[in-house]
Design a protein around this motif. Sequence first.
Motif, PDB file in Angstrom:
ATOM      1  N   TYR A 214       1.061   0.288  21.251  1.00  0.00           N
ATOM      2  CA  TYR A 214       0.226  -0.643  22.007  1.00  0.00           C
ATOM      3  C   TYR A 214       0.463  -2.095  21.579  1.00  0.00           C
ATOM      4  CZ  TYR A 214      -3.973  -3.338  23.117  1.00  0.00           C
ATOM      5  OH  TYR A 214      -4.843  -4.326  23.525  1.00  0.00           O
ATOM      6  N   PHE A 215       0.494  -2.337  20.263  1.00  0.00           N
ATOM      7  CA  PHE A 215       0.643  -3.709  19.772  1.00  0.00           C
ATOM      8  C   PHE A 215       2.087  -4.208  19.824  1.00  0.00           C
ATOM      9  CE2 PHE A 215      -3.365  -2.674  17.384  1.00  0.00           C
ATOM     10  CZ  PHE A 215      -4.154  -3.629  18.016  1.00  0.00           C
ATOM     11  N   GLN A 216       3.048  -3.283  19.896  1.00  0.00           N
ATOM     12  CA  GLN A 216       4.458  -3.666  19.944  1.00  0.00           C
ATOM     13  C   GLN A 216       4.855  -4.523  18.734  1.00  0.00           C
ATOM     14  OE1 GLN A 216       6.923  -2.727  22.479  1.00  0.00           O
ATOM     15  NE2 GLN A 216       5.277  -1.213  22.588  1.00  0.00           N
ATOM     16  N   VAL A 217       4.416  -4.079  17.551  1.00  0.00           N
ATOM     17  CA  VAL A 217       4.771  -4.746  16.301  1.00  0.00           C
ATOM     18  C   VAL A 217       5.605  -3.757  15.491  1.00  0.00           C
ATOM     19  CG1 VAL A 217       3.903  -5.809  14.183  1.00  0.00           C
ATOM     20  CG2 VAL A 217       2.660  -6.118  16.340  1.00  0.00           C
ATOM     21  N   PRO A 218       6.894  -4.008  15.265  1.00  0.00           N
ATOM     22  CA  PRO A 218       7.788  -3.016  14.650  1.00  0.00           C
ATOM     23  C   PRO A 218       7.340  -2.527  13.280  1.00  0.00           C
ATOM     24  CG  PRO A 218       9.046  -4.825  15.607  1.00  0.00           C
ATOM     25  CD  PRO A 218       7.614  -5.235  15.663  1.00  0.00           C
ATOM     26  N   THR A 219       6.779  -3.413  12.460  1.00  0.00           N
ATOM     27  CA  THR A 219       6.419  -3.039  11.083  1.00  0.00           C
ATOM     28  C   THR A 219       4.989  -2.519  10.958  1.00  0.00           C
ATOM     29  OG1 THR A 219       5.835  -5.367  10.690  1.00  0.00           O
ATOM     30  CG2 THR A 219       8.056  -4.652  10.056  1.00  0.00           C
ATOM     31  N   PHE A 220       4.262  -2.476  12.067  1.00  0.00           N
ATOM     32  CA  PHE A 220       2.851  -2.079  12.018  1.00  0.00           C
ATOM     33  C   PHE A 220       2.687  -0.650  11.526  1.00  0.00           C
ATOM     34  CE2 PHE A 220      -0.873  -0.096  13.864  1.00  0.00           C
ATOM     35  CZ  PHE A 220      -1.881  -1.043  13.708  1.00  0.00           C
ATOM     36  N   GLU A 221       3.437   0.277  12.100  1.00  0.00           N
ATOM     37  CA  GLU A 221       3.226   1.697  11.817  1.00  0.00           C
ATOM     38  C   GLU A 221       3.466   2.035  10.355  1.00  0.00           C
ATOM     39  OE1 GLU A 221       4.571   6.147  13.410  1.00  0.00           O
ATOM     40  OE2 GLU A 221       5.319   4.331  14.394  1.00  0.00           O
ATOM     41  N   SER A 222       4.577   1.590   9.790  1.00  0.00           N
ATOM     42  CA  SER A 222       4.878   1.924   8.396  1.00  0.00           C
ATOM     43  C   SER A 222       3.853   1.316   7.444  1.00  0.00           C
ATOM     44  CB  SER A 222       6.287   1.453   8.036  1.00  0.00           C
ATOM     45  OG  SER A 222       6.409   0.042   8.182  1.00  0.00           O
ATOM     46  N   ALA A 223       3.398   0.094   7.728  1.00  0.00           N
ATOM     47  CA  ALA A 223       2.439  -0.570   6.847  1.00  0.00           C
ATOM     48  C   ALA A 223       1.072   0.116   6.871  1.00  0.00           C
ATOM     49  CB  ALA A 223       2.294  -2.041   7.251  1.00  0.00           C
ATOM     50  N   ILE A 224       0.570   0.422   8.056  1.00  0.00           N
ATOM     51  CA  ILE A 224      -0.758   1.041   8.160  1.00  0.00           C
ATOM     52  C   ILE A 224      -0.711   2.494   7.691  1.00  0.00           C
ATOM     53  CG2 ILE A 224      -2.654   1.611   9.715  1.00  0.00           C
ATOM     54  CD1 ILE A 224      -2.266  -1.373   9.187  1.00  0.00           C
ATOM     55  N   ARG A 225       0.385   3.186   7.957  1.00  0.00           N
ATOM     56  CA  ARG A 225       0.524   4.564   7.506  1.00  0.00           C
ATOM     57  C   ARG A 225       0.518   4.617   5.963  1.00  0.00           C
ATOM     58  NH1 ARG A 225       3.095   9.144  10.079  1.00  0.00           N
ATOM     59  NH2 ARG A 225       3.669   7.735  11.770  1.00  0.00           N
ATOM     60  N   ARG A 226       1.246   3.698   5.324  1.00  0.00           N
ATOM     61  CA  ARG A 226       1.263   3.647   3.864  1.00  0.00           C
ATOM     62  C   ARG A 226      -0.133   3.377   3.312  1.00  0.00           C
ATOM     63  NH1 ARG A 226       4.055  -0.582   3.327  1.00  0.00           N
ATOM     64  NH2 ARG A 226       6.125   0.354   3.179  1.00  0.00           N
ATOM     65  N   ALA A 227      -0.823   2.426   3.938  1.00  0.00           N
ATOM     66  CA  ALA A 227      -2.174   2.096   3.489  1.00  0.00           C
ATOM     67  C   ALA A 227      -3.113   3.285   3.649  1.00  0.00           C
ATOM     68  CB  ALA A 227      -2.703   0.899   4.271  1.00  0.00           C
ATOM     69  N   ARG A 228      -3.005   3.985   4.768  1.00  0.00           N
ATOM     70  CA  ARG A 228      -3.865   5.147   5.011  1.00  0.00           C
ATOM     71  C   ARG A 228      -3.652   6.216   3.944  1.00  0.00           C
ATOM     72  NH1 ARG A 228      -3.097  10.177   7.382  1.00  0.00           N
ATOM     73  NH2 ARG A 228      -5.037  11.128   8.121  1.00  0.00           N
ATOM     74  N   HIS A 229      -2.391   6.507   3.637  1.00  0.00           N
ATOM     75  CA  HIS A 229      -2.096   7.536   2.639  1.00  0.00           C
ATOM     76  C   HIS A 229      -2.613   7.135   1.266  1.00  0.00           C
ATOM     77  CE1 HIS A 229       1.422   9.451   5.119  1.00  0.00           C
ATOM     78  NE2 HIS A 229       0.257   9.476   5.742  1.00  0.00           N
ATOM     79  N   GLN A 230      -2.488   5.856   0.916  1.00  0.00           N
ATOM     80  CA  GLN A 230      -2.983   5.407  -0.383  1.00  0.00           C
ATOM     81  C   GLN A 230      -4.506   5.473  -0.448  1.00  0.00           C
ATOM     82  OE1 GLN A 230      -1.516   1.570  -1.561  1.00  0.00           O
ATOM     83  NE2 GLN A 230       0.626   2.203  -1.563  1.00  0.00           N
ATOM     84  N   ILE A 231      -5.159   5.069   0.614  1.00  0.00           N
ATOM     85  CA  ILE A 231      -6.629   5.103   0.631  1.00  0.00           C
ATOM     86  C   ILE A 231      -7.136   6.533   0.479  1.00  0.00           C
ATOM     87  CG2 ILE A 231      -8.629   4.766   2.143  1.00  0.00           C
ATOM     88  CD1 ILE A 231      -7.160   2.263   3.231  1.00  0.00           C
ATOM     89  N   ILE A 232      -6.534   7.462   1.203  1.00  0.00           N
ATOM     90  CA  ILE A 232      -6.955   8.858   1.135  1.00  0.00           C
ATOM     91  C   ILE A 232      -6.654   9.455  -0.243  1.00  0.00           C
ATOM     92  CG2 ILE A 232      -6.544  11.168   2.065  1.00  0.00           C
ATOM     93  CD1 ILE A 232      -6.165   9.913   4.786  1.00  0.00           C
ATOM     94  N   ALA A 233      -5.472   9.142  -0.785  1.00  0.00           N
ATOM     95  CA  ALA A 233      -5.113   9.656  -2.100  1.00  0.00           C
ATOM     96  C   ALA A 233      -6.054   9.118  -3.182  1.00  0.00           C
ATOM     97  CB  ALA A 233      -3.664   9.283  -2.429  1.00  0.00           C
TER      98      ALA A 233
END
Length: 268
Positions: A243-262
């Motif tokens: 939706y946002f069409q930002v190439p680096t968005f997915e990897s950055a938010i995915r990394r943050a999500r995994h760290q927060i959950i861990a």
Amino acid sequence: MRIFVIPVTRTHWALHCQPINAIPTRMTNWATTASEKWNKWSAYPPTSWRGKIYAYGETLMDKIPFKEYFLKEVPTKSEGALVSKVDIVVPNILSEVEVLNDLRVLVATQEPYHARWVWYCCYLLPVSSLFTLIPVIPNFPFFYNLFRVYSHYKARHGAQHLQHLFDRGAFEVIFDSELSKFYQATYASTGSTTPNQGFSSDSASNNNERRSFDNRTLESGLPLLEENPSLITDSDISRMATYFQVPTFESAIRRARHQIIANASKTT
């Protein structure tokens, strides 16, 4: 420039910065070149020594706090000289005051932290350079330590630039209706109104928000939180990136999500 604030759980949010009109410095160009050369190692077989070193290096990279990655994404004052306005994109389950206050706290706490660690890593450079005495194998401890010097330096100056933009009143909170749709079902089912604590807090003392986990892996993209589920999944993040069409968005938010959950799992 745009900053995305993505609630991952009811107490922690992920962050991503999309620089616009940034002018890369020589240091940034050097770091980009080094990153491209490093990524070429991903083509080696996992069982080869290069493949094993690449896998271990990526594991180390994933352990770097997502807040540091976010601050590194913020252009320094010299890189972002043309930045006159910053849009903070958030879902409507958050409040403008809460987001701005948490971002101020993040800047105030992280700038001195990275300032200290720049010097700590610099002190270790002479020690790690001794590994060059080992023949054939490249001095990876030295190169990793050099990367950490750059990473802390960039994060510190990113925080300083955000403070400069705060002083100029350059921030505007934008409530995105499409982003809000990812959270409507979760909050309708729980009757909740808004998350709290945000991204500036690492506290695990909020007993009402402690979570229990099952044995599913982070890589599955499935919610790992049984009692208070993660508000978004990896597939949600992929759709947000589209939706946002930002190439680096997915990897950055995915990394943050995994760290927060861990990190949350360590408190249960």
